[in-house]
Design a protein around this motif. Structure first.
Motif, mmCIF file in Angstrom:
data_model
loop_
_atom_site.group_PDB
_atom_site.id
_atom_site.type_symbol
_atom_site.label_atom_id
_atom_site.label_comp_id
_atom_site.label_asym_id
_atom_site.label_seq_id
_atom_site.Cartn_x
_atom_site.Cartn_y
_atom_site.Cartn_z
ATOM 1 N N ASN A 97 -9.400 -5.021 6.009
ATOM 2 C CA ASN A 97 -9.584 -5.435 4.628
ATOM 3 C C ASN A 97 -9.148 -4.349 3.643
ATOM 4 N N PHE A 98 -9.790 -3.186 3.702
ATOM 5 C CA PHE A 98 -9.572 -2.164 2.687
ATOM 6 C C PHE A 98 -8.433 -1.194 2.998
ATOM 7 N N GLU A 99 -7.956 -1.163 4.250
ATOM 8 C CA GLU A 99 -6.874 -0.247 4.599
ATOM 9 C C GLU A 99 -5.535 -0.959 4.828
ATOM 10 N N GLU A 100 -5.567 -2.296 4.965
ATOM 11 C CA GLU A 100 -4.321 -2.946 5.364
ATOM 12 C C GLU A 100 -3.905 -4.140 4.512
ATOM 13 N N ILE A 101 -4.686 -5.213 4.441
ATOM 14 C CA ILE A 101 -4.155 -6.444 3.841
ATOM 15 C C ILE A 101 -5.056 -7.078 2.783
ATOM 16 N N GLY A 102 -6.250 -6.543 2.557
ATOM 17 C CA GLY A 102 -7.168 -7.126 1.578
ATOM 18 C C GLY A 102 -6.720 -6.877 0.144
ATOM 19 N N PRO A 103 -7.447 -7.411 -0.832
ATOM 20 C CA PRO A 103 -7.044 -7.293 -2.236
ATOM 21 C C PRO A 103 -7.215 -5.896 -2.817
ATOM 22 N N LEU A 104 -8.112 -5.075 -2.241
ATOM 23 C CA LEU A 104 -8.401 -3.749 -2.766
ATOM 24 C C LEU A 104 -8.258 -2.694 -1.678
ATOM 25 N N ASP A 105 -7.908 -1.462 -2.092
ATOM 26 C CA ASP A 105 -7.889 -0.372 -1.134
ATOM 27 C C ASP A 105 -9.235 0.338 -1.127
ATOM 28 N N VAL A 106 -9.332 1.428 -0.393
ATOM 29 C CA VAL A 106 -10.603 2.134 -0.248
ATOM 30 C C VAL A 106 -11.109 2.678 -1.575
ATOM 31 N N ASN A 107 -10.200 2.920 -2.512
ATOM 32 C CA ASN A 107 -10.582 3.413 -3.833
ATOM 33 C C ASN A 107 -10.825 2.272 -4.811
ATOM 34 N N LEU A 108 -10.894 1.042 -4.280
ATOM 35 C CA LEU A 108 -11.127 -0.170 -5.075
ATOM 36 C C LEU A 108 -10.037 -0.393 -6.111
ATOM 37 N N LYS A 109 -8.812 -0.004 -5.769
ATOM 38 C CA LYS A 109 -7.647 -0.275 -6.601
ATOM 39 C C LYS A 109 -6.884 -1.449 -6.002
ATOM 40 N N ASN A 144 -0.844 -3.991 -3.961
ATOM 41 C CA ASN A 144 0.327 -4.789 -4.320
ATOM 42 C C ASN A 144 0.806 -5.684 -3.184
ATOM 43 N N THR A 145 0.496 -5.284 -1.950
ATOM 44 C CA THR A 145 0.983 -6.046 -0.800
ATOM 45 C C THR A 145 -0.132 -6.836 -0.104
ATOM 46 N N THR A 146 -1.175 -7.191 -0.838
ATOM 47 C CA THR A 146 -2.247 -7.970 -0.224
ATOM 48 C C THR A 146 -1.719 -9.316 0.261
ATOM 49 N N TRP A 147 -2.210 -9.744 1.403
ATOM 50 C CA TRP A 147 -1.782 -11.027 1.970
ATOM 51 C C TRP A 147 -2.393 -12.216 1.228
ATOM 52 N N LEU A 148 -3.295 -11.959 0.287
ATOM 53 C CA LEU A 148 -3.856 -13.054 -0.507
ATOM 54 C C LEU A 148 -2.803 -13.717 -1.383
ATOM 55 N N GLN A 149 -1.656 -13.065 -1.562
ATOM 56 C CA GLN A 149 -0.553 -13.662 -2.304
ATOM 57 C C GLN A 149 0.073 -14.827 -1.547
ATOM 58 N N VAL A 150 -0.238 -14.896 -0.257
ATOM 59 C CA VAL A 150 0.393 -15.886 0.610
ATOM 60 C C VAL A 150 -0.623 -16.801 1.296
ATOM 61 N N ALA A 151 -1.841 -16.295 1.513
ATOM 62 C CA ALA A 151 -2.817 -17.051 2.289
ATOM 63 C C ALA A 151 -4.238 -16.646 1.904
ATOM 64 N N ASP A 167 -14.436 8.252 3.558
ATOM 65 C CA ASP A 167 -14.421 7.465 2.338
ATOM 66 C C ASP A 167 -14.638 5.989 2.612
ATOM 67 N N LEU A 168 -14.062 5.464 3.703
ATOM 68 C CA LEU A 168 -14.270 4.063 4.050
ATOM 69 C C LEU A 168 -15.710 3.820 4.485
ATOM 70 N N ALA A 169 -16.267 4.725 5.288
ATOM 71 C CA ALA A 169 -17.653 4.572 5.735
ATOM 72 C C ALA A 169 -18.616 4.614 4.556
ATOM 73 N N GLN A 170 -18.367 5.511 3.615
ATOM 74 C CA GLN A 170 -19.225 5.594 2.432
ATOM 75 C C GLN A 170 -19.138 4.325 1.598
ATOM 76 N N LEU A 171 -17.925 3.782 1.476
ATOM 77 C CA LEU A 171 -17.750 2.549 0.716
ATOM 78 C C LEU A 171 -18.500 1.394 1.370
ATOM 79 N N MET A 172 -18.333 1.243 2.693
ATOM 80 C CA MET A 172 -18.918 0.109 3.380
ATOM 81 C C MET A 172 -20.433 0.198 3.471
ATOM 82 N N ASN A 173 -20.966 1.422 3.562
ATOM 83 C CA ASN A 173 -22.417 1.594 3.649
ATOM 84 C C ASN A 173 -23.062 1.815 2.285
ATOM 85 N N GLY A 174 -22.243 1.796 1.243
ATOM 86 C CA GLY A 174 -22.748 1.984 -0.113
ATOM 87 C C GLY A 174 -22.511 0.761 -0.978
#
Length: 447
Positions: free
Chosen positions: A85-97, A100-107, A301-308
């Motif tokens: 989700n946050f490192e590959e294809i989701g709408p946001l990255d680990v910094n919640l930005k 541009n290449t999220t797969w939500l544009q297609v599916a 950073d990902l662990a802190q995001l997911m557990n926070g």
């Protein structure tokens, strides 16, 4: 995220729907509109609880007009709701930005923490862990039955694909076979179109035996290093031949130490990313085999995001459940099954179904290198016909330069993705998105 953003997130949790979706969009960055989402737990067995997170596509025409893609991570034990989700294809990255290449544009995207014990999924006791891909597939059938038949019936007619990475591909093969059978028997109503296995652990012996030549042609070992690596992986292959599966898993882990020592610490997931995401010390920890398959998931950073913030947003994660990028316990319980191939399942689905079967491979991946993937692909029942098919170039949609190739015959396709390692969407997001568009061919679903 600033304090105001966190407050908005916590307020949104209070407005959750019964299945975990929120009534008001959260406020992240200017000009970013958060997509509609739902999330939930499914009790797949007594003491076993699987978590999923659904994102509706952001296409203007609506989710009904584009496919639904379920993403499965590797490991086994890697978290799709976190890493995929946050490192590959989701709408946001680990910094919640916004990505541009999220797969939500297609599916629309369905992330599942699979098997149980992975990510936010959890078990009540150690006896509830799965031990092989058959048990994993059985649990997923309960999850998909609950999703399509009860909680998300609006997706029953939407074209459905499973995309995966690493060990996720091995699980996806077994899951796809079980899902196809469930649909044929009328147990699940689902418009299942096909599945894609990215840098996937389909034939472990082929992937491992090609390490030495791959390292040698890329100047990462000399002849002496080649021989040392080859001797080590030959021991793995011998154990597989003898059916000593757990020993093969242990020897596979030991062989990685040999690789590290003879390459000065090559990155198994992208040979050009020296010192990124993993270190040689990880590979020398005797009983930490699971680290070797998904070491990049160990990011603070990902662990802190997911557990926070994400945990607060979801609002349904039990207090005793801590999100982890890779579950050692899940990996350990699969040790006996880890080195077993599933090429027969892939071959069966190509030969006896109308499903689209896709393999894609990152050029810079060592752990599941393209050489090894081609070895088992060229043994499939359609190999002779596939070899004669014309390989076509894929152009980067931005640079217009060659960024991959695709070769197809009937319902089977192989994608070679350049400038990418094990995590293809993370390394080459533009081409990965282009590949997705080519596979699902979005236009044919528009009314």
């Amino acid at each position: 995220m600033d304090s105001a953003g966190v407050l908005n997130m916590k307020v949104a949790v209070l407005l959750c729907f019964v299945f975990g979706s929120f009534a008001e969009p959260l406020k992240f960055k200017p000009h970013y509109v958060e997509p509609k989402q739902e999330w939930s737990y499914v009790d797949v067995r007594e003491g076993a609880h699987m978590f999923y997170w659904l994102y509706y596509s952001t296409v203007p025409e609506g989710f009904q007009h584009v496919p639904l893609v379920m993403w499965l991570q590797g490991g086994p034990g890697g978290s799709g709701t976190g890493f995929g989700n946050f490192e590959e294809i989701g709408p946001l990255d680990v910094n919640l930005k916004p990505r541009n290449t999220t797969w939500l544009q297609v599916a629309s995207l369905l992330f599942v923490d699979n098997p149980v014990g992975t990510g936010y999924s959890y078990v009540d006791n150690d006896e509830a862990y799965t031990h092989d891909v058959t048990e994993i597939a059985n649990d997923m059938m309960v999850t998909l039955n609950t999703f399509f038949m009860i909680k998300a019936q609006q997706f029953q007619e939407v074209p459905f694909y499973i995309f995966s990475e690493s060990y996720g591909g091995k699980m996806t093969a077994a899951i796809s076979q079980a899902l196809y059978q469930s649909i044929q028997s009328g147990k699940i109503s689902c418009n299942f179109k096909g599945f894609a296995m990215g840098d996937s652990w389909i034939s472990p012996v082929d992937s491992t035996l090609t390490w030495a030549p791959y390292l040698y042609v890329n100047s990462l070992v000399d002849v002496t290093g080649y021989l040392k690596v080859n001797d080590s992986v030959t021991m793995v292959a011998d154990s597989i031949t003898k059916g000593q599966w757990r020993e093969a898993t242990d020897l596979w882990g030991a062989s990685q130490t040999v690789v590290v020592e003879n390459t000065n610490g090559v990155n198994f997931y992208n040979i050009l990313k020296w010192g990124q995401g993993e270190s040689s010390s990880l590979f020398k920890e005797k009983d930490n085999v699971s680290y070797r398959m998904l070491a990049p998931l160990y990011q603070d950073d990902l662990a802190q995001l997911m557990n926070g913030q994400i945990r607060d947003k979801l609002g349904i994660i039990p207090k005793n459940v801590t999100w982890g990028g890779q579950s050692n316990e899940v990996f350990a319980t699969q040790a006996e099954d880890f080195m077993k191939p599933v090429t027969d399942i892939v071959d069966d689905l190509i030969t006896n179904t109308d499903l689209e079967v896709i393999v894609y491979s990152g050029q810079l991946d060592l752990i599941v290198d393209t050489l090894g993937t081609e070895q088992w692909v060229y043994r499939l029942s359609n190999a002779d016909t596939f070899r004669k098919a014309k390989r076509k170039p894929i152009l980067d949609p931005i640079t217009k330069l060659t960024s991959g190739f695709v070769q197809s015959v009937d319902n089977f396709s192989f994608y070679w993705i350049l400038d990418a390692g094990h995590m293809v969407p993370s390394d080459n997001g533009n081409t990965a998105l282009e590949m997705l568009k080519m596979i699902v061919n979005t236009n044919k679903y528009k009314h």
